[in-house]
Motif scaffolding. Structure first.
Motif, PDB file in Angstrom:
ATOM      1  N   PRO A 115       0.815  -1.220   0.000  1.00  0.00           N
ATOM      2  CA  PRO A 115       0.000   0.000   0.000  1.00  0.00           C
ATOM      3  C   PRO A 115       0.850   1.272   0.000  1.00  0.00           C
ATOM      4  N   SER A 116       2.145   1.159   0.307  1.00  0.00           N
ATOM      5  CA  SER A 116       3.026   2.335   0.322  1.00  0.00           C
ATOM      6  C   SER A 116       3.648   2.643  -1.032  1.00  0.00           C
ATOM      7  N   ASP A 117       3.295   1.879  -2.056  1.00  0.00           N
ATOM      8  CA  ASP A 117       3.886   2.127  -3.380  1.00  0.00           C
ATOM      9  C   ASP A 117       3.618   3.527  -3.907  1.00  0.00           C
ATOM     10  N   THR A 118       2.536   4.134  -3.474  1.00  0.00           N
ATOM     11  CA  THR A 118       2.230   5.493  -3.947  1.00  0.00           C
ATOM     12  C   THR A 118       3.303   6.476  -3.482  1.00  0.00           C
ATOM     13  N   LYS A 121       6.895   5.029  -5.545  1.00  0.00           N
ATOM     14  CA  LYS A 121       6.826   5.024  -7.016  1.00  0.00           C
ATOM     15  C   LYS A 121       7.801   4.010  -7.615  1.00  0.00           C
ATOM     16  N   GLU A 122       8.831   4.465  -8.346  1.00  0.00           N
ATOM     17  CA  GLU A 122       9.697   3.527  -9.075  1.00  0.00           C
ATOM     18  C   GLU A 122      10.726   2.838  -8.188  1.00  0.00           C
ATOM     19  N   VAL A 123      10.831   3.258  -6.920  1.00  0.00           N
ATOM     20  CA  VAL A 123      11.859   2.693  -6.037  1.00  0.00           C
ATOM     21  C   VAL A 123      11.357   1.421  -5.356  1.00  0.00           C
ATOM     22  N   ASN A 124      12.184   0.384  -5.340  1.00  0.00           N
ATOM     23  CA  ASN A 124      11.875  -0.823  -4.574  1.00  0.00           C
ATOM     24  C   ASN A 124      12.472  -0.671  -3.175  1.00  0.00           C
ATOM     25  N   TYR A 125      11.731  -0.044  -2.298  1.00  0.00           N
ATOM     26  CA  TYR A 125      12.189   0.160  -0.920  1.00  0.00           C
ATOM     27  C   TYR A 125      12.380  -1.205  -0.248  1.00  0.00           C
ATOM     28  N   ALA A 126      13.427  -1.337   0.555  1.00  0.00           N
ATOM     29  CA  ALA A 126      13.704  -2.613   1.231  1.00  0.00           C
ATOM     30  C   ALA A 126      13.205  -2.556   2.674  1.00  0.00           C
ATOM     31  N   PRO A 127      12.058  -3.155   2.973  1.00  0.00           N
ATOM     32  CA  PRO A 127      11.542  -3.123   4.353  1.00  0.00           C
ATOM     33  C   PRO A 127      12.388  -4.009   5.256  1.00  0.00           C
ATOM     34  N   VAL A 128      12.754  -3.516   6.423  1.00  0.00           N
ATOM     35  CA  VAL A 128      13.537  -4.318   7.376  1.00  0.00           C
ATOM     36  C   VAL A 128      12.898  -4.274   8.764  1.00  0.00           C
ATOM     37  N   CYS A 129      13.145  -5.338   9.515  1.00  0.00           N
ATOM     38  CA  CYS A 129      12.641  -5.407  10.883  1.00  0.00           C
ATOM     39  C   CYS A 129      13.545  -4.594  11.812  1.00  0.00           C
ATOM     40  N   ASP A 130      13.139  -4.468  13.059  1.00  0.00           N
ATOM     41  CA  ASP A 130      13.984  -3.846  14.087  1.00  0.00           C
ATOM     42  C   ASP A 130      15.032  -4.877  14.534  1.00  0.00           C
ATOM     43  N   PHE A 131      16.290  -4.489  14.492  1.00  0.00           N
ATOM     44  CA  PHE A 131      17.366  -5.444  14.775  1.00  0.00           C
ATOM     45  C   PHE A 131      17.338  -5.919  16.236  1.00  0.00           C
ATOM     46  N   GLY A 132      17.070  -5.010  17.154  1.00  0.00           N
ATOM     47  CA  GLY A 132      17.014  -5.387  18.571  1.00  0.00           C
ATOM     48  C   GLY A 132      15.917  -6.419  18.831  1.00  0.00           C
ATOM     49  N   LEU A 133      14.754  -6.223  18.225  1.00  0.00           N
ATOM     50  CA  LEU A 133      13.663  -7.199  18.386  1.00  0.00           C
ATOM     51  C   LEU A 133      14.053  -8.542  17.779  1.00  0.00           C
ATOM     52  N   LEU A 134      14.708  -8.468  16.626  1.00  0.00           N
ATOM     53  CA  LEU A 134      15.136  -9.703  15.950  1.00  0.00           C
ATOM     54  C   LEU A 134      16.113 -10.489  16.824  1.00  0.00           C
ATOM     55  N   GLN A 135      17.090  -9.781  17.363  1.00  0.00           N
ATOM     56  CA  GLN A 135      18.075 -10.423  18.231  1.00  0.00           C
ATOM     57  C   GLN A 135      17.390 -11.064  19.441  1.00  0.00           C
ATOM     58  N   ALA A 136      16.483 -10.306  20.057  1.00  0.00           N
ATOM     59  CA  ALA A 136      15.805 -10.791  21.264  1.00  0.00           C
ATOM     60  C   ALA A 136      14.912 -11.988  20.944  1.00  0.00           C
ATOM     61  N   ALA A 137      14.232 -11.937  19.800  1.00  0.00           N
ATOM     62  CA  ALA A 137      13.355 -13.057  19.416  1.00  0.00           C
ATOM     63  C   ALA A 137      14.193 -14.298  19.117  1.00  0.00           C
ATOM     64  N   GLU A 184       4.425  -4.381   4.600  1.00  0.00           N
ATOM     65  CA  GLU A 184       3.784  -3.081   4.888  1.00  0.00           C
ATOM     66  C   GLU A 184       3.939  -2.703   6.367  1.00  0.00           C
ATOM     67  N   LEU A 185       3.907  -3.679   7.256  1.00  0.00           N
ATOM     68  CA  LEU A 185       4.138  -3.372   8.683  1.00  0.00           C
ATOM     69  C   LEU A 185       5.528  -2.762   8.869  1.00  0.00           C
ATOM     70  N   TYR A 186       6.539  -3.344   8.224  1.00  0.00           N
ATOM     71  CA  TYR A 186       7.908  -2.841   8.369  1.00  0.00           C
ATOM     72  C   TYR A 186       8.037  -1.426   7.794  1.00  0.00           C
ATOM     73  N   ILE A 187       7.372  -1.174   6.701  1.00  0.00           N
ATOM     74  CA  ILE A 187       7.450   0.155   6.073  1.00  0.00           C
ATOM     75  C   ILE A 187       6.805   1.203   6.984  1.00  0.00           C
ATOM     76  N   LEU A 188       5.662   0.870   7.562  1.00  0.00           N
ATOM     77  CA  LEU A 188       4.990   1.823   8.467  1.00  0.00           C
ATOM     78  C   LEU A 188       5.832   2.077   9.712  1.00  0.00           C
ATOM     79  N   ALA A 189       6.455   1.021  10.238  1.00  0.00           N
ATOM     80  CA  ALA A 189       7.306   1.193  11.423  1.00  0.00           C
ATOM     81  C   ALA A 189       8.475   2.120  11.101  1.00  0.00           C
ATOM     82  N   ALA A 190       9.058   1.967   9.915  1.00  0.00           N
ATOM     83  CA  ALA A 190      10.170   2.838   9.515  1.00  0.00           C
ATOM     84  C   ALA A 190       9.677   4.286   9.400  1.00  0.00           C
ATOM     85  N   ARG A 191       8.507   4.446   8.779  1.00  0.00           N
ATOM     86  CA  ARG A 191       7.986   5.803   8.535  1.00  0.00           C
ATOM     87  C   ARG A 191       7.759   6.556   9.843  1.00  0.00           C
TER      88      ARG A 191
END
Ligand code: HPA
Length: 234
Positions: A115-118, A121-137, A184-191
């Motif tokens: 849903p964030s493509d608007t 546009k032409e960029v393929n944004y790379a969504p990433v998780c939070d590193f601290g949460l990843l490490q802890a999980a 989309e969750l990762y993109i919103l968290a970044a935003r």
């Protein structure tokens, strides 16, 4: 109250677990939280707030697919000030080593569009998780002895895939599993500068066709909920 969430301001905790299925939100709240109260019933997309180990937690259904996830994550972040959002849910494994019942922690999520493509546009944004949460999980899963994989997943717009060639390329490029919400969750968290992670249980296998028997689903999903809770409060 927002358009889709009936909770009053303050009813939602800073930490929110988001299963796709509202009835899984109810089950997880009843199973893992104390003093849980229902905070949302709008459209049947149930949400609950309660306590886990002295920490306040909300478990709010996201619905299926990125448009639905986008609605709930936007409102949780912007209107209820959620700071940590962890998707909990199922995924379909795409590699031989990702077995049914294993847990997948999504470092990044590719997609054919969000849903964030608007915005991008032409960029393929790379969504990433939070590193601290990843490490802890990862540490929490390791401590429990749960077979766990960390890597990329594919957030698909379809459950019923028609393109075998695309699935083959995902497999070839090491994508661990397919689901429908994380990118989309990762993109919103970044935003909005929040923390996000997707913790998923493999419910079915795209290559072998194996599926988790329904009587074993609950236990496997329980592992995932506890890993998410431990990660959130590490
Ligand atoms: N496709 C998309 N999402 C999923 C799947 C799948 O095969 N399994 C569990 N979630």
């Amino acid at each position: 109250m927002t358009v889709h969430i009936g909770a009053k301001p303050g009813d939602i905790a800073e930490t929110v677990l988001m299963p796709g299925d509202p009835y899984r939100a109810k089950w997880a709240a009843e199973t893992f939280l104390t003093d849980a109260v229902c905070t949302n019933e709008v459209r049947g997309m149930l949400g609950f707030t309660g306590m886990w180990n002295g920490n306040r937690v909300t478990i709010q259904g996201s619905g299926m697919g990125m448009p639905s996830m986008s609605i709930y994550a936007n409102e949780l972040i912007k209107d209820y000030n959620a700071q940590t959002l962890i998707r909990i849910g199922s995924c379909g494994a795409m590699q031989d080593e990702t077995k049914v019942r294993d847990v997948v922690l999504a470092m990044t999520a590719c997609s054919s569009g969000t849903p964030s493509d608007t915005i991008f546009k032409e960029v393929n944004y790379a969504p990433v998780c939070d590193f601290g949460l990843l490490q802890a999980a990862h540490a929490a899963a390791h401590k429990r002895g749960t077979r766990t994989h960390v890597g990329s997943i594919y957030s698909s717009d379809t459950f019923y895939a028609e393109r075998n060639d695309l699935t083959e390329q995902m497999i070839r490029h090491g994508v661990l599993a397919v689901e429908m919400e994380a990118a989309e969750l990762y993109i919103l968290a970044a935003r909005y500068k929040r923390r996000a992670l997707a913790v998923m249980t493999v419910s079915d296998h795209i290559i072998t066709g194996e599926a988790l028997p329904s009587d074993q689903r609950e236990r496997s999903f329980g592992d995932m909920v506890e890993i998410a809770l431990e990660a959130a409060f590490t």
